[in-house]
Design an enzyme around this catalytic site. Structure first.
Site, short mmCIF file in Angstrom:
data_model
loop_
_atom_site.label_atom_id
_atom_site.label_comp_id
_atom_site.label_asym_id
_atom_site.label_seq_id
_atom_site.Cartn_x
_atom_site.Cartn_y
_atom_site.Cartn_z
CB CYS A 113 38.56 52.65 22.75
SG CYS A 113 37.03 52.44 21.87
CG HIS A 255 41.38 50.34 20.87
ND1 HIS A 255 40.52 49.52 21.57
CD2 HIS A 255 40.60 51.03 20.00
CE1 HIS A 255 39.29 49.71 21.15
NE2 HIS A 255 39.31 50.62 20.19
CG ASN A 285 36.32 48.47 19.17
OD1 ASN A 285 36.60 48.40 20.36
ND2 ASN A 285 36.34 49.60 18.49
N1 ACO Z 1 28.72 45.76 4.68
C1 ACO Z 1 28.75 46.06 3.37
N2 ACO Z 1 28.92 47.30 2.91
C2 ACO Z 1 29.08 48.28 3.79
C3 ACO Z 1 29.05 48.04 5.18
C4 ACO Z 1 28.87 46.72 5.61
N3 ACO Z 1 28.84 46.40 6.90
N4 ACO Z 1 29.24 49.20 5.82
C5 ACO Z 1 29.37 50.14 4.88
N5 ACO Z 1 29.27 49.60 3.66
C6 ACO Z 1 29.34 50.26 2.36
C7 ACO Z 1 29.11 51.74 2.44
O1 ACO Z 1 27.72 52.04 2.43
C8 ACO Z 1 29.80 52.25 1.21
O2 ACO Z 1 28.97 52.04 0.10
P1 ACO Z 1 28.93 53.09 -1.11
O3 ACO Z 1 30.32 53.08 -1.67
O4 ACO Z 1 27.90 52.51 -2.02
O5 ACO Z 1 28.55 54.40 -0.48
C9 ACO Z 1 30.98 51.29 1.07
O6 ACO Z 1 30.67 50.14 1.84
C10 ACO Z 1 32.29 51.88 1.55
O7 ACO Z 1 32.04 52.51 2.80
P2 ACO Z 1 33.20 53.24 3.58
O8 ACO Z 1 32.63 53.84 4.82
O9 ACO Z 1 33.95 54.12 2.66
O10 ACO Z 1 34.10 51.99 3.92
P3 ACO Z 1 35.51 51.98 4.60
O11 ACO Z 1 36.48 51.31 3.74
O12 ACO Z 1 35.87 53.32 5.17
O13 ACO Z 1 35.24 51.00 5.83
C11 ACO Z 1 34.86 51.04 8.17
C12 ACO Z 1 34.28 51.34 6.80
C13 ACO Z 1 35.13 49.57 8.29
C14 ACO Z 1 33.83 51.47 9.22
C15 ACO Z 1 36.16 51.84 8.33
O14 ACO Z 1 35.96 53.19 8.02
C16 ACO Z 1 36.71 51.73 9.68
O15 ACO Z 1 37.13 50.68 10.11
N6 ACO Z 1 36.79 52.86 10.42
C17 ACO Z 1 37.29 52.84 11.75
C18 ACO Z 1 36.12 52.69 12.60
C19 ACO Z 1 36.43 51.95 13.86
O16 ACO Z 1 37.22 51.05 13.94
N7 ACO Z 1 35.70 52.34 14.83
C20 ACO Z 1 35.73 51.68 16.03
C21 ACO Z 1 35.41 52.59 17.05
S1 ACO Z 1 36.68 53.71 17.20
C22 ACO Z 1 37.61 53.09 18.31
O17 ACO Z 1 37.48 52.03 18.77
C23 ACO Z 1 38.63 53.91 18.65
#
Ligand code: ACO
Length: 328
Positions: A113, A255, A285
């Protein structure tokens, strides 16, 4: 030393739009969860016959048109991508041919990215030293081909698209210039976001395909924390280097991974959200393409004006990161 300025911007988003409601039919998720956790509402998806160079071509043509330049004026082509047309040849070489550019140095850049910010910084060195006059830098991705569409934790986050700029030698009268650039990689954290299979470490095999190891894997929470911290430190460093306060910055083009990451970043650096260029709701993204797409949209709709101070801030797999502060 010469100075470099952005003489043109361009972007392209494929026609097909995949909404969160469409995703509800593919994996166990829902629109509300995705919007609350990421700010993403929809993303563009490339047509089956479109590859990264096809989108890069249109973005590049748009940037050339804005700059008032022809393909023959380009001295160097850099394509930042994690989803090239082929492992070889480079997408940049394919693009050089499609554009009808001269036989110039053309290469792909792998910094996930952060690739567009890396590419712009590299291009700036060639302009400053007088080696080249007009450089095409593209961030282009067909991430839909390397995402696991059965993994709800990753497939909701990404989209396809391309953005491009032309970096040109500034004249003595030009106020537009690149003021600073800082690039980093923290390889110790590379396991947080990767594609483990399909390279020399784990070449393609039935096992790789069965276990989907050729697709993106991510530790979302850790990436989130690192992204906020690293983007804030990149922005702080750029301000310090230029002896500027955040109030003096007109726009930050970060980003676009997640709206919550950007809101947390704004809070940490005391930037009003009104100065943050954000389009993640509509594009999701697009990795190396997010910054040039957001930049192009803001230039074309008149938000970013000549003479304004603009900060580009990137973060990605590697973990790579970086900033560029420029006077547009
Ligand atoms: N829909 C519904 N529920 C979901 C989904 C979904 N798509 N994905 C995960 N869950 C559930 C999980 O299983 C978990 O359930 P549980 O509590 O029963 O175990 C619950 O939701 C919470 O999951 P978390 O992973 O704790 O959720 P979080 O609030 O951290 O959000 C997310 C997850 C959106 C991926 C977040 O961590 C995030 O945005 N991280 C950054 C990742 C990113 O942007 N990456 C891009 C690439 S990196 C880059 O570009 C630099």
């Amino acid at each position: 030393m010469y100075r470099a300025k952005i003489s043109g911007t361009g972007s392209y988003l494929p026609e097909k739009i995949l909404t969160n409601f469409d995703l509800e039919k593919l994996v166990e998720t829902n629109n509300q969860w995705i919007v609350e956790r990421t700010g993403i509402r929809e993303r563009h998806i490339a047509a089956p016959d479109q590859a990264t160079s096809d989108m890069a071509l249109i973005a590049s043509q748009n940037a050339l048109a804005m700059a008032g330049l022809a393909p023959a004026d380009i001295d160097l082509i850099i394509v930042a991508t994690t989803s090239p047309d082929y492992p070889m040849p480079s997408t940049a070489a394919v693009l050089q041919d499609k554009l009808g550019a001269r036989s110039v140095c053309s290469f792909d850049l792998s910094a996930a990215c952060s690739g567009f910010v890396y590419g712009t910084s590299i291009a700036n060195q060639f302009i400053r030293t007088g080696v080249y006059k007009n450089i095409l830098i593209v961030g282009a991705e067909t991430l839909s081909r390397i995402i696991n569409w059965k993994d709800r934790e990753t497939c909701i986050l990404f989209g396809d698209g391309a953005g491009a700029i032309i970096l040109s030698r500034a004249s003595d009268q030009d106020q537009s210039t690149i003021l600073s650039e800082h690039l980093y990689a923290d390889g110790a954290l590379n396991h947080l976001l990767d594609i483990p299979g399909g390279g020399s470490r784990l070449p393609f095999s039935q096992k790789v395909l069965d276990e989907n190891l050729q697709l993106v894997r991510m530790k979302g929470r850790e990436i989130f924390k690192n992204a906020v911290r690293t983007l804030a430190s990149c922005c702080g460093e750029a301000l310090e280097t230029n002896k500027l306060t955040v109030d003096e910055i007109d726009w930050v083009v970060p980003h676009q991974a997640n709206a919550r990451i950007l809101e947390a970043l704004a809070k940490l650096i005391h930037l009003p959200m009104s100065k943050m260029i954000m389009n993640v709701d509509k594009t999701a993204n697009t990795s190396a393409a997010t910054i040039p797409i957001a930049l192009d949209q803001a230039v074309r709709d008149g938000r970013i004006q000549r003479g304004q101070l603009v900060m580009l801030a990137a973060f990605g797999a590697g973990l790579t990161s970086g900033s560029i502060l420029l006077k547009f």
